[in-house]
Design an enzyme around this catalytic site. Sequence first.
Site, mmCIF file in Angstrom:
data_model
loop_
_atom_site.group_PDB
_atom_site.id
_atom_site.type_symbol
_atom_site.label_atom_id
_atom_site.label_comp_id
_atom_site.label_asym_id
_atom_site.label_seq_id
_atom_site.Cartn_x
_atom_site.Cartn_y
_atom_site.Cartn_z
ATOM 1 N N LYS A 41 -3.883 10.355 12.549
ATOM 2 C CA LYS A 41 -3.314 10.118 13.882
ATOM 3 C C LYS A 41 -1.799 9.922 13.818
ATOM 4 C CE LYS A 41 -3.898 6.712 17.617
ATOM 5 N NZ LYS A 41 -4.557 5.430 17.933
ATOM 6 N N LYS A 90 -13.577 -3.924 8.682
ATOM 7 C CA LYS A 90 -13.961 -3.056 7.564
ATOM 8 C C LYS A 90 -15.424 -3.309 7.171
ATOM 9 C CE LYS A 90 -11.886 -0.498 5.452
ATOM 10 N NZ LYS A 90 -11.615 0.963 5.634
ATOM 11 N N ILE A 112 -9.452 9.723 14.718
ATOM 12 C CA ILE A 112 -10.860 9.827 14.283
ATOM 13 C C ILE A 112 -11.822 9.465 15.413
ATOM 14 C CG2 ILE A 112 -10.593 9.545 11.785
ATOM 15 C CD1 ILE A 112 -11.336 6.508 12.280
ATOM 16 N N THR A 144 -12.708 -2.025 1.234
ATOM 17 C CA THR A 144 -11.889 -3.029 0.555
ATOM 18 C C THR A 144 -12.740 -4.150 -0.033
ATOM 19 O OG1 THR A 144 -10.303 -4.790 1.036
ATOM 20 C CG2 THR A 144 -11.579 -4.013 2.877
ATOM 21 N N ASP A 145 -12.201 -4.842 -1.040
ATOM 22 C CA ASP A 145 -12.899 -6.019 -1.569
ATOM 23 C C ASP A 145 -12.812 -7.208 -0.595
ATOM 24 O OD1 ASP A 145 -10.200 -6.620 -1.906
ATOM 25 O OD2 ASP A 145 -10.396 -7.317 -3.978
ATOM 26 N N GLU A 146 -11.966 -7.079 0.436
ATOM 27 C CA GLU A 146 -11.806 -8.206 1.365
ATOM 28 C C GLU A 146 -13.073 -8.458 2.191
ATOM 29 O OE1 GLU A 146 -8.070 -8.714 3.320
ATOM 30 O OE2 GLU A 146 -7.030 -7.447 1.896
ATOM 31 N N PHE A 171 -0.797 5.188 2.699
ATOM 32 C CA PHE A 171 -0.408 4.880 1.323
ATOM 33 C C PHE A 171 -1.409 5.455 0.311
ATOM 34 C CE2 PHE A 171 -0.839 1.247 -1.881
ATOM 35 C CZ PHE A 171 0.076 1.800 -2.764
ATOM 36 N N PRO A 196 9.660 -13.771 1.191
ATOM 37 C CA PRO A 196 8.685 -14.700 1.763
ATOM 38 C C PRO A 196 7.399 -14.778 0.947
ATOM 39 C CG PRO A 196 8.741 -12.668 3.031
ATOM 40 C CD PRO A 196 9.775 -12.528 1.967
ATOM 41 N N VAL A 197 6.967 -15.990 0.630
ATOM 42 C CA VAL A 197 5.710 -16.213 -0.093
ATOM 43 C C VAL A 197 4.870 -17.159 0.755
ATOM 44 C CG1 VAL A 197 4.674 -17.185 -2.188
ATOM 45 C CG2 VAL A 197 6.810 -15.876 -2.337
ATOM 46 N N TYR A 203 -9.180 -7.960 10.199
ATOM 47 C CA TYR A 203 -9.153 -6.731 9.391
ATOM 48 C C TYR A 203 -10.411 -6.612 8.544
ATOM 49 C CZ TYR A 203 -8.246 -3.838 5.275
ATOM 50 O OH TYR A 203 -8.367 -2.927 4.248
ATOM 51 N N SER A 204 -10.695 -7.649 7.732
ATOM 52 C CA SER A 204 -11.822 -7.510 6.806
ATOM 53 C C SER A 204 -13.151 -7.468 7.560
ATOM 54 C CB SER A 204 -11.805 -8.613 5.743
ATOM 55 O OG SER A 204 -11.697 -9.885 6.308
HETATM 56 N N1 LIG Z 1 -3.990 -0.883 0.643
HETATM 57 C C1 LIG Z 1 -4.918 -1.511 -0.072
HETATM 58 O O1 LIG Z 1 -4.581 -2.323 -0.941
HETATM 59 C C2 LIG Z 1 -6.379 -1.210 0.135
HETATM 60 C C3 LIG Z 1 -7.302 -1.756 -0.756
HETATM 61 C C4 LIG Z 1 -8.647 -1.420 -0.608
HETATM 62 C C5 LIG Z 1 -9.050 -0.590 0.410
HETATM 63 N N2 LIG Z 1 -8.136 -0.090 1.298
HETATM 64 C C6 LIG Z 1 -8.631 0.816 2.358
HETATM 65 O O2 LIG Z 1 -8.144 2.114 2.024
HETATM 66 C C7 LIG Z 1 -7.856 2.840 3.230
HETATM 67 C C8 LIG Z 1 -6.429 3.316 3.192
HETATM 68 O O3 LIG Z 1 -5.557 2.197 3.070
HETATM 69 P P1 LIG Z 1 -3.982 2.379 3.098
HETATM 70 O O4 LIG Z 1 -3.388 1.195 2.455
HETATM 71 O O5 LIG Z 1 -3.629 3.727 2.623
HETATM 72 O O6 LIG Z 1 -3.712 2.290 4.668
HETATM 73 P P2 LIG Z 1 -2.428 2.724 5.493
HETATM 74 O O7 LIG Z 1 -2.313 1.745 6.621
HETATM 75 O O8 LIG Z 1 -1.262 2.932 4.585
HETATM 76 O O9 LIG Z 1 -2.806 4.166 6.079
HETATM 77 C C9 LIG Z 1 -3.761 4.347 7.071
HETATM 78 C C10 LIG Z 1 -3.638 5.787 7.584
HETATM 79 O O10 LIG Z 1 -4.644 5.967 8.585
HETATM 80 C C11 LIG Z 1 -4.045 6.599 9.709
HETATM 81 N N3 LIG Z 1 -4.798 6.197 10.908
HETATM 82 C C12 LIG Z 1 -4.853 4.957 11.458
HETATM 83 N N4 LIG Z 1 -5.633 4.973 12.539
HETATM 84 C C13 LIG Z 1 -6.099 6.244 12.661
HETATM 85 C C14 LIG Z 1 -6.973 6.874 13.581
HETATM 86 N N5 LIG Z 1 -7.508 6.219 14.618
HETATM 87 N N6 LIG Z 1 -7.263 8.182 13.402
HETATM 88 C C15 LIG Z 1 -6.715 8.882 12.362
HETATM 89 N N7 LIG Z 1 -5.872 8.330 11.486
HETATM 90 C C16 LIG Z 1 -5.568 7.022 11.625
HETATM 91 C C17 LIG Z 1 -2.613 6.127 9.721
HETATM 92 O O11 LIG Z 1 -1.762 6.989 10.463
HETATM 93 C C18 LIG Z 1 -2.286 6.093 8.234
HETATM 94 O O12 LIG Z 1 -1.819 7.343 7.802
HETATM 95 C C19 LIG Z 1 -8.154 1.889 4.385
HETATM 96 O O13 LIG Z 1 -9.430 2.195 4.883
HETATM 97 C C20 LIG Z 1 -8.130 0.508 3.752
HETATM 98 O O14 LIG Z 1 -9.000 -0.357 4.429
HETATM 99 C C21 LIG Z 1 -6.807 -0.385 1.172
#
Ligand SMILES: NC(=O)c1ccc[n+]([C@@H]2O[C@H](COP(=O)([O-])OP(=O)(O)OC[C@H]3O[C@@H](n4cnc5c(N)ncnc54)[C@H](O)[C@@H]3O)[C@@H](O)[C@H]2O)c1
Length: 360
Positions: free
Chosen positions: A33, A163, A59, A133-135, A11, A214-215, A159-160
């Site tokens: 990946k 991270k 990775i 993340t802020d988490e 995303f 769902p909430v 998760y957090s």
């Molecule tokens: N979504 C949020 O609100 C948010 C907020 C703060 C920080 N983050 C951080 O930002 C980053 C991106 O978040 P996102 O929401 O885009 O996540 P996402 O889950 O949408 O995307 C993660 C991507 O990483 C790839 N991936 C997963 N495992 C892999 C591996 N072993 N090797 C290579 N690629 C791999 C997936 O295929 C995917 O394309 C993350 O590190 C997350 O912790 C997200």
Amino acid sequence: MRIFITGGAGFIGSALIRHLISATEHEVLNLDKLTYAGNLESLTCIATDTRYEFVQADIADQATVSAVLKRFQPHAIMHLAAESHVDRSIDGPAQFIQTNIVGTYALLEATRAYWLSLPDDERAAFRFHHISTDEVYGDLHGIDDLFTESTPYAPSSPYSASKAASDHLVRAWQRTYGLPVLITNCSNNYGPYHFPEKLIPLVILNALAGKPLPVYGNGLQVRDWLFVEDHARALLKVVTEGTVGETFNIGGHNEQKNIDVVRSICALLEELAPNRPQGVEHYADLITFVQDRPGHDLRYAIDASKIERELGWVPEETFASGLRKTVQWYLDNLEWCQRVQDGSYQGQRLGTNNFKDLIA
Ligand SMILES: NC(=O)c1ccc[n+]([C@@H]2O[C@H](COP(=O)([O-])OP(=O)(O)OC[C@H]3O[C@@H](n4cnc5c(N)ncnc54)[C@H](O)[C@@H]3O)[C@@H](O)[C@H]2O)c1
């Protein structure tokens, strides 16, 4: 710059790459990946640009990452690849430990070897930007409290915690080996191309299908929402202008209770999609409170004054303007959503996913 991005099919990564290709002259290599969360269809608009290249790899596969680094010769790495969904981390933490911790370790080691091979001037200019993340800070209890860059870590979910562990590894690689790192900790993102297991797209698509919205618990959990394109702009500022070794919190000054987010989406749909599904009088009638998530943090809120002060970044979208754009984007891109929902976005590459269970 040549920028090596991990997780660029996700995303935030895809928003960052769309921004880099459309608004800058940088070259991008996207190493991903392609787990269930990776969707190359989010990059269709820039996929044929000569400044963009995609490599499918894990990775944690240090040998492959090393070979790609050697060939691409990046000036910076922006590390976004991660398992990112809290609910999935509760159901199955193993993959979170593997990718977020072991994977980050492998990437750091491949990066360190590459960085050491660079001539002095390039080694000094190189950057490893870890996106977090802020988490990692846990939750806030005081009504006026905010997470700053010096808030102690107190993660609540697998998760957090994973991270937080990766942040610690990145800092250690700087302190011990001198790797020039930057870390950003961002609040909840929302916007176009968000995988529909997350709250905002889930609510939009369920509402359009006449399914329950769902909430968790009482819905009073507070999150600080940032439009994903504002995050992409912030990340570019940090990697190009941030001082090595610094951490920056990124947030949108948009604290919202989950229930209010859901109600706002329903109100926008009343206006933008007035042809409600059969039997649905008001979208908000579909709101359904479900059992709370274990360990659910009550409130997150970011103090983003450091990045504003030092790098001059401020979000361009308010929550109202960003949410309107987001709802409209989903209404205009139901085909993208359909291909995620029926699994066809993964083609034959990875077989089926269990996403449909989550929104059923
Ligand atoms: N979504 C949020 O609100 C948010 C907020 C703060 C920080 N983050 C951080 O930002 C980053 C991106 O978040 P996102 O929401 O885009 O996540 P996402 O889950 O949408 O995307 C993660 C991507 O990483 C790839 N991936 C997963 N495992 C892999 C591996 N072993 N090797 C290579 N690629 C791999 C997936 O295929 C995917 O394309 C993350 O590190 C997350 O912790 C997200």
